[in-house]
Design a protein around this motif. Structure first.
Motif, short mmCIF file in Angstrom:
data_model
loop_
_atom_site.label_atom_id
_atom_site.label_comp_id
_atom_site.label_asym_id
_atom_site.label_seq_id
_atom_site.Cartn_x
_atom_site.Cartn_y
_atom_site.Cartn_z
N THR A 1 0.84 -1.20 0.00
CA THR A 1 0.00 0.00 0.00
C THR A 1 0.87 1.25 0.00
O THR A 1 1.87 1.33 0.73
CB THR A 1 -0.92 0.02 1.23
N ALA A 2 0.48 2.22 -0.81
CA ALA A 2 1.18 3.50 -0.87
C ALA A 2 0.18 4.63 -0.64
O ALA A 2 -1.00 4.52 -0.98
CB ALA A 2 1.87 3.67 -2.22
N ALA A 3 0.67 5.71 -0.07
CA ALA A 3 -0.16 6.90 0.17
C ALA A 3 0.63 8.13 -0.24
O ALA A 3 1.87 8.14 -0.14
CB ALA A 3 -0.56 6.99 1.64
N THR A 4 -0.05 9.15 -0.69
CA THR A 4 0.58 10.44 -0.93
C THR A 4 0.24 11.37 0.23
O THR A 4 -0.84 11.28 0.83
CB THR A 4 0.12 11.07 -2.25
N PHE A 5 1.17 12.27 0.53
CA PHE A 5 0.98 13.18 1.65
C PHE A 5 1.78 14.44 1.36
O PHE A 5 3.01 14.40 1.26
CB PHE A 5 1.46 12.51 2.94
N ALA A 6 1.09 15.56 1.20
CA ALA A 6 1.74 16.81 0.82
C ALA A 6 1.41 17.91 1.82
O ALA A 6 0.86 17.66 2.89
CB ALA A 6 1.32 17.19 -0.60
N ALA A 7 1.75 19.14 1.47
CA ALA A 7 1.51 20.29 2.34
C ALA A 7 0.05 20.34 2.76
O ALA A 7 -0.85 20.02 1.98
CB ALA A 7 1.91 21.57 1.62
N ASN A 8 -0.16 20.74 4.01
CA ASN A 8 -1.50 20.83 4.59
C ASN A 8 -2.19 19.46 4.68
O ASN A 8 -3.40 19.38 4.83
CB ASN A 8 -2.40 21.79 3.81
N GLY A 9 -1.40 18.39 4.57
CA GLY A 9 -1.98 17.06 4.67
C GLY A 9 -2.80 16.66 3.46
O GLY A 9 -3.63 15.75 3.55
N SER B 1 -7.14 9.78 -9.75
CA SER B 1 -6.36 10.91 -10.23
C SER B 1 -5.18 10.38 -11.02
O SER B 1 -4.92 9.18 -11.05
CB SER B 1 -5.85 11.75 -9.04
N LEU B 2 -4.45 11.29 -11.67
CA LEU B 2 -3.26 10.87 -12.41
C LEU B 2 -2.25 10.24 -11.45
O LEU B 2 -1.67 9.19 -11.75
CB LEU B 2 -2.65 12.06 -13.14
N ALA B 3 -2.04 10.88 -10.30
CA ALA B 3 -1.11 10.31 -9.31
C ALA B 3 -1.58 8.94 -8.86
O ALA B 3 -0.77 8.02 -8.69
CB ALA B 3 -0.99 11.25 -8.11
N GLY B 4 -2.91 8.79 -8.69
CA GLY B 4 -3.44 7.51 -8.29
C GLY B 4 -3.18 6.43 -9.32
O GLY B 4 -2.84 5.29 -8.97
N GLU B 5 -3.32 6.77 -10.59
CA GLU B 5 -3.09 5.78 -11.63
C GLU B 5 -1.61 5.43 -11.74
O GLU B 5 -1.25 4.28 -11.99
CB GLU B 5 -3.62 6.30 -12.98
N ILE B 6 -0.74 6.42 -11.53
CA ILE B 6 0.70 6.15 -11.54
C ILE B 6 1.05 5.16 -10.43
O ILE B 6 1.81 4.20 -10.64
CB ILE B 6 1.48 7.46 -11.37
N ILE B 7 0.50 5.39 -9.26
CA ILE B 7 0.76 4.50 -8.12
C ILE B 7 0.28 3.08 -8.42
O ILE B 7 0.98 2.10 -8.15
CB ILE B 7 0.08 5.06 -6.86
N GLU B 8 -0.91 2.97 -9.01
CA GLU B 8 -1.44 1.64 -9.34
C GLU B 8 -0.60 0.96 -10.41
O GLU B 8 -0.32 -0.25 -10.33
CB GLU B 8 -2.90 1.79 -9.81
#
Length: 276
Positions: free
Chosen positions: A163-171, A178-185
């Motif tokens: 499992t992977a999660a993204t975490f950026a400024a302001n949480g 999303s595009l990031a979600g598809e990249i992760i998958e």
């Protein structure tokens, strides 16, 4: 003085040709005022066709093509400066300053707006759309063929995915759709946002992230200096996750560019390296 001239021109009505009809001559003086159109245009434009990119394209915190962008005059996306460049085409994003886009259109300058890519399908379409707008269809089709070939050669997705999660400024966390979600998958991870009911992304409390304890956290790259929005990225709880891995979100997947496959391949390599 320039602003006054523009206001007079606006009152007088359009003074330049409107949108170019299909099948007409390719634009010769193209200005881009958006980071994502900057980079896609740099990849596809004919020599001398692109005459300016936004200043963000020359910022290593935002752009993946800084070296190439330094060869072009930079603009700040102001209608006055763009007008004085005498473009026959301006490239903008869907969220580019609307006042600038509106003023340029009222002056009769052709503006083409590109939406942000929210999937790999959108990335593919964006390449073709940019090729048509620039009159560079053959170049865009070649780019797309190379992209598809690399996409097809990504490592296969394992049956058991970490499992992977993204975490950026302001949480902020990207959504599973999303595009990031598809990249992760595509890199062989399961996106935590799917489990948390966040298909479109949003605020992810640090407590929820820690309790989920993903195998990988993809964190935003902090800007220099101090920012309260980015304090959460330095919280010791992130380092205490049992997955023990954190990688930085990079510029490669900010825009819908072929470079997103570089990020996908790096994530896939991280997964393979962590496998028992």
């Amino acid at each position: 003085m320039v602003r006054q001239l523009l206001l007079l021109l606006l009152l007088a009505g359009p003074v330049l040709a409107g949108p170019v009809a299909a099948g007409s001559e390719a634009p010769r003086r193209v200005v881009s005022i958006n980071l994502c159109t900057d980079q896609l245009a740099m990849l596809l434009a004919a020599p001398g066709q692109l005459i300016s990119v936004s200043d963000l394209a020359q910022d290593p915190r935002s752009s993946t093509m800084v070296e190439a962008a330094l060869a072009f005059p930079a603009n700040q996306g102001l209608a006055e400066e763009v007008y004085l460049m005498k473009p026959d085409l301006v490239l903008a994003g869907a969220y580019t300053a609307r006042a600038t886009v509106s003023m340029l259109e009222r002056l009769g300058i052709r503006v083409v707006t590109f939406p942000p890519a929210s999937s790999i399908a959108d990335v593919r379409q964006g390449m073709l759309d940019m090729g048509r707008v620039l009159g560079r269809e053959a170049a865009s089709e070649t780019m797309l063929a190379d992209f598809d070939a690399r996409l097809a050669h990504l490592p296969p997705v394992p049956a058991q995915r970490p499992t992977a999660a993204t975490f950026a400024a302001n949480g902020y966390a990207s959504g599973s759709r999303s595009l990031a979600g598809e990249i992760i998958e595509r890199a062989g991870y399961h996106h935590l946002a799917e489990d948390l009911g966040m298909p479109m992304g949003g605020f992810l409390p640090l407590e929820a992230l820690v309790m989920a304890d993903p195998d990988l956290v993809i964190a935003g790259d902090p800007y220099p200096g101090a920012s309260r929005a980015e304090e959460v990225l330095h919280h010791p709880a992130l380092a205490a996750l049992t997955g023990g891995q954190t990688v930085l979100e990079e510029n490669d997947w900010v825009c819908g560019l072929p470079a997103l496959l570089d990020a996908t391949e790096r994530l896939a390599a991280t997964r393979a390296g962590a496998a028992p």
